[in-house]
Design a protein around this motif. Structure first.
Motif, mmCIF file in Angstrom:
data_model
loop_
_atom_site.group_PDB
_atom_site.id
_atom_site.type_symbol
_atom_site.label_atom_id
_atom_site.label_comp_id
_atom_site.label_asym_id
_atom_site.label_seq_id
_atom_site.Cartn_x
_atom_site.Cartn_y
_atom_site.Cartn_z
ATOM 1 N N ASN A 35 38.496 44.668 51.454
ATOM 2 C CA ASN A 35 38.463 44.233 50.062
ATOM 3 C C ASN A 35 37.677 42.938 49.877
ATOM 4 O OD1 ASN A 35 40.159 42.509 51.324
ATOM 5 N ND2 ASN A 35 41.911 42.813 49.949
ATOM 6 N N VAL A 52 41.926 48.076 55.115
ATOM 7 C CA VAL A 52 41.291 48.007 53.802
ATOM 8 C C VAL A 52 40.259 46.887 53.811
ATOM 9 C CG1 VAL A 52 41.683 47.653 51.340
ATOM 10 C CG2 VAL A 52 43.375 48.839 52.700
ATOM 11 N N ASN A 99 34.481 40.723 49.064
ATOM 12 C CA ASN A 99 33.274 40.874 48.238
ATOM 13 C C ASN A 99 32.409 39.642 48.468
ATOM 14 O OD1 ASN A 99 31.364 41.520 46.409
ATOM 15 N ND2 ASN A 99 32.670 41.351 44.591
#
Length: 193
Positions: free
Chosen positions: A90, A88, A92
């Motif tokens: 994730n 994943v 940012n």
């Protein structure tokens, strides 16, 4: 058969009358059969664009195309997840950027410079009203008021003499202070001019 026929109008020959009446009746029956209706009782014409709504079908096709595209994107993402063993991402790293930040900073600097200039003008401006002149006018007015009153306010006869002596001393002191105040007021008014 001619004996059973009874004409409505009087006639000389029953056979002729019967024949004429039958011809007239046949002509009437032909007219009735060939007559055209005055009122249009037929159902209205049906138009295809009223029953088959092409814009509705087109919108439905567009909606289905959007759903199909979203499903395909979702399927690609799921396939990517399956190939990478479910890793994943994730993180940012996006930093917020404003498109008009420099414009707002320039506007803020302009407003700040204007405020500083206004503050400087306010602080360097001399007052328009001279309080020393007003004090001198007030004392003169007070003196005029005491000069025209017959009896001093809130005083008894015993204290009247003491008051007049004090007034004369105070008047001399007031005259000197009035001269000083008037001189300062005149100096200030000369500076203003």
């Amino acid at each position: 058969m001619h004996r059973s026929y009874q004409p409505i109008t009087p006639t000389n020959n029953i056979f002729l009358r019967k024949r004429w009446d039958q011809q007239r009746y046949q002509a009437h029956r032909d007219k009735v059969r060939k007559s055209v209706a005055v009122l249009d009782t037929h159902p209205p014409r049906t138009y295809m664009h009223l029953h088959v709504k092409l814009t509705k079908l087109q919108k439905e096709d567009n909606r289905l195309a959007i759903i199909e595209r979203d499903n395909r994107i979702l399927l690609e993402k799921m396939a990517n997840i399956m190939q990478t063993y479910g890793g994943v991402d994730n993180k940012n790293n996006y930093k917020q950027k404003s498109l008009n930040r420099t414009q707002r900073q320039r506007e803020l600097l302009r407003i700040t410079h204007e405020n500083i200039a206004i503050l400087k003008r306010i602080t360097t401006k001399e007052p328009h009203y001279c309080h020393l002149r007003y004090e001198a006018d007030y004392k003169a007015h007070k003196q005029y008021l005491l000069n025209i009153t017959r009896y001093p306010q809130n005083m008894k006869k015993k204290n009247f003499m003491k008051l007049t002596e004090k007034q004369s001393k105070n008047q001399n002191a007031d005259k000197e202070s009035d001269k000083k105040i008037k001189k300062q007021a005149n100096d200030l008014s000369d500076k203003e001019d």
